[in-house]
Design an enzyme around this catalytic site. Structure first.
Site, PDB file in Angstrom:
ATOM      1  NE  ARG A 119     -85.402  51.231 114.701  1.00 38.26           N
ATOM      2  CZ  ARG A 119     -85.509  51.111 113.693  1.00 38.26           C
ATOM      3  NH1 ARG A 119     -87.470  52.278 113.778  1.00 38.26           N
ATOM      4  NH2 ARG A 119     -86.468  50.526 112.509  1.00 38.26           N
ATOM      5  CE  LYS A 141     -76.069  47.192 134.952  1.00 32.42           C
ATOM      6  NZ  LYS A 141     -75.461  46.228 136.428  1.00 32.42           N
ATOM      7  CD  GLU A 183     -79.421  45.295 145.906  1.00 32.86           C
ATOM      8  OE1 GLU A 183     -78.269  46.082 145.925  1.00 32.86           O
ATOM      9  OE2 GLU A 183     -79.737  44.553 144.856  1.00 32.86           O
ATOM     10  CE  LYS A 225     -77.289  51.536 139.564  1.00 31.14           C
ATOM     11  NZ  LYS A 225     -78.370  50.106 139.926  1.00 31.14           N
ATOM     12  CD  GLU A 235     -71.888  45.578 135.208  1.00 26.42           C
ATOM     13  OE1 GLU A 235     -73.578  45.779 135.636  1.00 26.42           O
ATOM     14  OE2 GLU A 235     -71.509  44.362 135.310  1.00 26.42           O
ATOM     15  NE  ARG A 239     -75.062  49.953 136.214  1.00 26.29           N
ATOM     16  CZ  ARG A 239     -75.685  50.422 135.259  1.00 26.29           C
ATOM     17  NH1 ARG A 239     -75.336  51.916 134.196  1.00 26.29           N
ATOM     18  NH2 ARG A 239     -76.876  50.293 136.624  1.00 26.29           N
ATOM     19  CG  ASN A 243     -73.520  43.492 139.250  1.00 29.02           C
ATOM     20  OD1 ASN A 243     -74.738  44.020 139.469  1.00 29.02           O
ATOM     21  ND2 ASN A 243     -72.871  43.845 137.860  1.00 29.02           N
ATOM     22  CG  HIS A 246     -76.377  41.787 142.643  1.00 33.34           C
ATOM     23  ND1 HIS A 246     -75.590  42.245 143.625  1.00 33.34           N
ATOM     24  CD2 HIS A 246     -77.287  41.537 142.501  1.00 33.34           C
ATOM     25  CE1 HIS A 246     -77.107  43.402 143.611  1.00 33.34           C
ATOM     26  NE2 HIS A 246     -77.955  43.370 143.147  1.00 33.34           N
ATOM     27  CG  HIS A 250     -78.321  37.905 139.572  1.00 34.67           C
ATOM     28  ND1 HIS A 250     -77.539  38.663 138.594  1.00 34.67           N
ATOM     29  CD2 HIS A 250     -78.889  38.667 140.402  1.00 34.67           C
ATOM     30  CE1 HIS A 250     -77.905  39.630 139.075  1.00 34.67           C
ATOM     31  NE2 HIS A 250     -78.542  39.785 139.811  1.00 34.67           N
ATOM     32  CG  HIS A 263     -83.219  41.336 143.729  1.00 36.79           C
ATOM     33  ND1 HIS A 263     -81.742  40.733 142.880  1.00 36.79           N
ATOM     34  CD2 HIS A 263     -82.491  42.480 144.281  1.00 36.79           C
ATOM     35  CE1 HIS A 263     -81.139  41.363 142.804  1.00 36.79           C
ATOM     36  NE2 HIS A 263     -81.133  42.143 143.483  1.00 36.79           N
TER      37      HIS A 263
HETATM   38  P1  NAD Z   1     -90.740  43.984 143.275  1.00 39.49           P
HETATM   39  O1  NAD Z   1     -90.918  45.052 142.279  1.00 39.49           O
HETATM   40  O2  NAD Z   1     -91.264  42.368 143.247  1.00 39.49           O
HETATM   41  O3  NAD Z   1     -92.298  45.030 144.645  1.00 39.49           O
HETATM   42  C1  NAD Z   1     -91.757  43.996 145.584  1.00 39.49           C
HETATM   43  C2  NAD Z   1     -93.227  43.825 145.731  1.00 39.49           C
HETATM   44  O4  NAD Z   1     -93.662  45.288 146.705  1.00 39.49           O
HETATM   45  C3  NAD Z   1     -93.934  43.494 145.065  1.00 39.49           C
HETATM   46  O5  NAD Z   1     -94.868  42.702 145.350  1.00 39.49           O
HETATM   47  C4  NAD Z   1     -95.050  44.974 144.553  1.00 39.49           C
HETATM   48  O6  NAD Z   1     -96.220  44.897 143.954  1.00 39.49           O
HETATM   49  C5  NAD Z   1     -95.037  45.807 145.755  1.00 39.49           C
HETATM   50  N1  NAD Z   1     -94.616  46.694 146.461  1.00 39.49           N
HETATM   51  C6  NAD Z   1     -93.985  47.384 145.872  1.00 39.49           C
HETATM   52  N2  NAD Z   1     -94.462  48.858 146.568  1.00 39.49           N
HETATM   53  C7  NAD Z   1     -95.126  48.825 146.996  1.00 39.49           C
HETATM   54  C8  NAD Z   1     -95.882  49.720 147.665  1.00 39.49           C
HETATM   55  N3  NAD Z   1     -95.129  50.944 148.507  1.00 39.49           N
HETATM   56  N4  NAD Z   1     -96.666  49.379 148.630  1.00 39.49           N
HETATM   57  C9  NAD Z   1     -97.617  47.785 149.253  1.00 39.49           C
HETATM   58  N5  NAD Z   1     -96.469  47.321 147.987  1.00 39.49           N
HETATM   59  C10 NAD Z   1     -95.374  47.156 147.426  1.00 39.49           C
HETATM   60  O7  NAD Z   1     -89.208  43.929 143.526  1.00 39.49           O
HETATM   61  P2  NAD Z   1     -88.278  44.673 143.925  1.00 39.49           P
HETATM   62  O8  NAD Z   1     -87.875  44.448 145.574  1.00 39.49           O
HETATM   63  O9  NAD Z   1     -89.088  46.578 144.488  1.00 39.49           O
HETATM   64  O10 NAD Z   1     -87.460  44.906 143.149  1.00 39.49           O
HETATM   65  C11 NAD Z   1     -86.699  43.590 142.491  1.00 39.49           C
HETATM   66  C12 NAD Z   1     -86.289  43.374 141.183  1.00 39.49           C
HETATM   67  O11 NAD Z   1     -85.490  44.461 140.699  1.00 39.49           O
HETATM   68  C13 NAD Z   1     -85.283  42.633 140.562  1.00 39.49           C
HETATM   69  O12 NAD Z   1     -86.346  41.922 139.480  1.00 39.49           O
HETATM   70  C14 NAD Z   1     -83.859  42.612 139.795  1.00 39.49           C
HETATM   71  O13 NAD Z   1     -83.608  42.102 139.279  1.00 39.49           O
HETATM   72  C15 NAD Z   1     -84.277  44.560 139.869  1.00 39.49           C
HETATM   73  N6  NAD Z   1     -83.253  45.159 140.280  1.00 39.49           N
HETATM   74  C16 NAD Z   1     -83.076  45.979 139.305  1.00 39.49           C
HETATM   75  C17 NAD Z   1     -82.096  46.438 139.240  1.00 39.49           C
HETATM   76  C18 NAD Z   1     -81.489  47.743 138.034  1.00 39.49           C
HETATM   77  O14 NAD Z   1     -80.522  48.492 138.497  1.00 39.49           O
HETATM   78  N7  NAD Z   1     -81.802  47.535 137.104  1.00 39.49           N
HETATM   79  C19 NAD Z   1     -81.015  46.981 140.127  1.00 39.49           C
HETATM   80  C20 NAD Z   1     -81.965  46.177 141.337  1.00 39.49           C
HETATM   81  C21 NAD Z   1     -83.440  45.246 141.631  1.00 39.49           C
HETATM   82  N1  GLY Z   2     -78.292  46.624 139.878  1.00 39.40           N
HETATM   83  C1  GLY Z   2     -76.545  46.793 139.398  1.00 39.40           C
HETATM   84  C2  GLY Z   2     -76.424  48.329 138.786  1.00 39.40           C
HETATM   85  O1  GLY Z   2     -77.362  48.715 137.866  1.00 39.40           O
HETATM   86  O2  GLY Z   2     -75.350  48.304 137.936  1.00 39.40           O
END
Ligand code: NAD
Ligand code: GLY
Length: 372
Positions: A119, A141, A183, A225, A235, A239, A243, A246, A250, A263
Site C-alpha cells: 500500500r 505522477k 518539455e 514544475k 491536477e 496542473r 500537459n 500533450h 498522446h 514522447h
Molecule cells: P525512456 O525511459 O524510454 O528512455 C529513453 C531511452 O533512453 C530508453 O531506451 C532508455 O533505456 C535510454 N536511456 C535512458 N537514460 C539513458 C542514458 N543516460 N544513457 C543511455 N541511454 C539511456 O523515455 P523518456 O523519454 O525518459 O520517458 C518517456 C516516458 O516518460 C513516457 O512513458 C512518458 O509518458 C513518461 N512521462 C511521465 C511524466 C510524469 O509526470 N510521470 C512526465 C513526462 C513523461
Molecule cells: N507531466 C505532466 C504532469 O506531471 O502533470
C-alpha cells in the site's frame, strides 16, 4: 549544486541538481529516510552503464537490482506484478525503498510499483534522460499505459528525493536528448518567456551535447514544475497546464502505437497543433506560433509529419482516441492553449472540427519553388 524544493507539507522533498553529484546519493537517501532492503529499478540500457556504480555507492544497504527491458511497451500492468514479486523475494517491507534509475519509463513503472507495494513505500528518482530530469521524476505522477490510452492506470505517489546528475546524460543518444528539450520548451511556453528565449538562443550548443548550457534550463524547468505541483498536486485545475501539447501528443503516440515518435517528439508535434489551434481561435498571434515552431525545429524536434506518413488515417484515429484523454470531462475535450509566449489558458469549448483543422498544421509545407 542547486536544490529545488517541492513544497507539499509533510510530503515535501528536495530535487538536487548538479554535475557529478551522484556520489551524494547515500546522504540524499538517508535524509529522505529510505530504509533497506532497497530495490534498484533500472532498464536494460541504463543498468549496464550505471547500476554497478549506484550499487557500490549504496554499500550500506542490501540492494536488489530489478532490470526491465528498455522501452515504452514496458509500461504495462504485468511489469508491476513482476516488480512486486521481485520486491517480495528481496524481503522488502514497509520501511524499504525503491530507487528508480533511468528515464521516464523506469520512473513511472518503479514509482507505481512503490505506490502499490504494501500500500505504498518510499521511492527516490535518479533520472537519466532529459525528459525524466525536467518532467517525469518530479511531481509524483506514476503509472502504466492501457492499450486504449496512455498513462490511464496510475497513482499520485511523490518521491522522497530526486537526484539529477547532469553527467548521466553523457551517454544519452542525441535523439533522446532532443526529445527532452520539448518539455523544456513547453515549460517556457506555459510559464516563462525568459526560459523560452534562452532555448531559442542556446538550442545549438545544447543539441551538440553541451551539458553546461543545459543545466540552467533543467533547474528552471524543475522550479516551474515544482511550483505548479505545489499549488495543485492532484491536477484539479492548474496542473493541467503542464500537459500543454500533450492532448495532441498522446493521441499521436497512441495512434502510431508508440513506435513512430519518442514522447518528446510527439509533444513537439502536439505543441505545433495546439499553437495552430490557438491562432485559429484568435488567442495567439501567428508570430508567436512561428517562434515556437522555429525553436522546436532548432532543438531538432519534428514540426511536421514525416514525409510519406499516412497522416489522414493517424489524424482520424488520434481524434477518436482523444476521448480517453484524462483532461476530458463529460465527453468535452479540454485544451491548454497559449495566449502569448510564457502564458496559457484552458479552454473546453473547442469543437472536433477545430481539432481536426489544427492537425493540418502538421502537413509538410511544400518546398518553396525557385524563381525562374
Ligand atoms: P525512456 O525511459 O524510454 O528512455 C529513453 C531511452 O533512453 C530508453 O531506451 C532508455 O533505456 C535510454 N536511456 C535512458 N537514460 C539513458 C542514458 N543516460 N544513457 C543511455 N541511454 C539511456 O523515455 P523518456 O523519454 O525518459 O520517458 C518517456 C516516458 O516518460 C513516457 O512513458 C512518458 O509518458 C513518461 N512521462 C511521465 C511524466 C510524469 O509526470 N510521470 C512526465 C513526462 C513523461
Ligand atoms: N507531466 C505532466 C504532469 O506531471 O502533470
Amino acid at each position: 549544486m542547486h536544490t529545488v524544493t517541492v513544497d507539499l507539507g509533510e510530503r515535501s522533498y528536495a530535487i538536487s541538481i548538479g554535475s557529478g553529484i551522484l556520489d551524494r546519493l547515500p546522504g540524499v537517501l538517508s535524509q529522505a529516510h529510505m530504509g533497506g532492503p532497497l530495490a534498484l529499478v533500472t532498464d536494460s540500457n541504463v543498468g549496464p552503464l550505471y547500476a554497478g556504480r549506484v550499487r557500490a555507492l549504496l554499500s550500506e544497504y542490501e540492494v536488489h537490482i530489478c532490470t526491465l527491458p528498455a522501452g515504452e511497451d514496458q509500461k504495462r500492468l504485468s511489469q508491476i506484478e513482476w516488480l512486486c514479486g521481485r520486491f517480495l523475494e528481496g524481503g522488502l517491507d514497509r520501511g524499504s525503498g525503491v530507487v528508480a534509475l533511468g528515464g521516464g519509463v523506469v520512473g513511472d513503472v518503479a514509482g507505481f510499483a512503490a505506490a502499490t507495494f504494501m500500500r505504498g513505500i518510499r521511492f527516490a528518482q535518479i533520472p537519466t534522460t532529459v525528459v525524466a530530469q525536467v518532467d517525469s521524476s518530479v511531481g509524483g505522477k506514476t503509472g502504466v499505459n492501457h492499450p486504449l490510452g496512455k498513462n490511464t492506470i496510475g497513482a499520485f505517489h511523490q518521491p522522497s528525493a530526486v537526484l539529477v546528475d547532469m553527467t548521466l546524460l553523457e551517454t544519452l543518444p542525441p535523439r533522446e536528448l532532443c526529445s527532452g528539450l520539448a518539455e523544456i520548451v513547453k515549460h517556457g511556453m506555459i510559464a516563462d518567456p525568459a526560459l523560452f528565449d534562452y532555448m531559442e538562443k542556446n538550442a545549438e550548443p545544447i543539441v551538440r551535447g553541451d551539458l553546461a548550457a543545459l543545466e540552467w534550463p533543467v533547474v528552471r524547468s524543475c522550479e516551474i514544475k515544482a511550483d505548479v505541483v505545489a499549488q495543485d498536486e492532484r491536477e484539479q485545475n492548474l496542473r493541467a497546464i503542464l500537459n500543454y501539447g500533450h492532448t495532441f501528443g498522446h493521441a499521436i503516440e497512441s495512434a502510431t502505437r508508440y513506435t513512430r515518435f519518442l514522447h518528446g517528439e510527439a509533444v513537439a508535434l502536439g505543441m505545433i497543433c495546439a499553437g495552430q489551434l490557438a491562432v485559429d481561435a484568435r488567442l495567439l498571434d501567428p508570430e508567436s506560433a512561428r517562434r515556437q515552431r522555429d525553436c522546436l525545429r532548432a532543438c531538432r524536434l519534428p514540426v511536421a509529419w514525416p514525409e510519406g506518413f499516412e497522416s489522414p488515417a493517424a489524424v482520424d484515429e488520434a481524434v477518436a482516441l482523444m476521448k480517453h484523454d484524462k483532461k476530458a470531462r463529460a465527453g468535452a475535450l479540454r485544451f491548454v492553449l497559449p495566449d502569448r509566449i510564457g502564458h496559457v489558458v484552458q479552454r473546453a469549448d473547442i469543437s472536433r472540427e477545430q481539432v481536426r483543422k489544427a492537425f493540418e498544421a502538421l502537413r509538410q509545407m511544400p518546398a518553396p519553388t525557385r524563381a525562374t
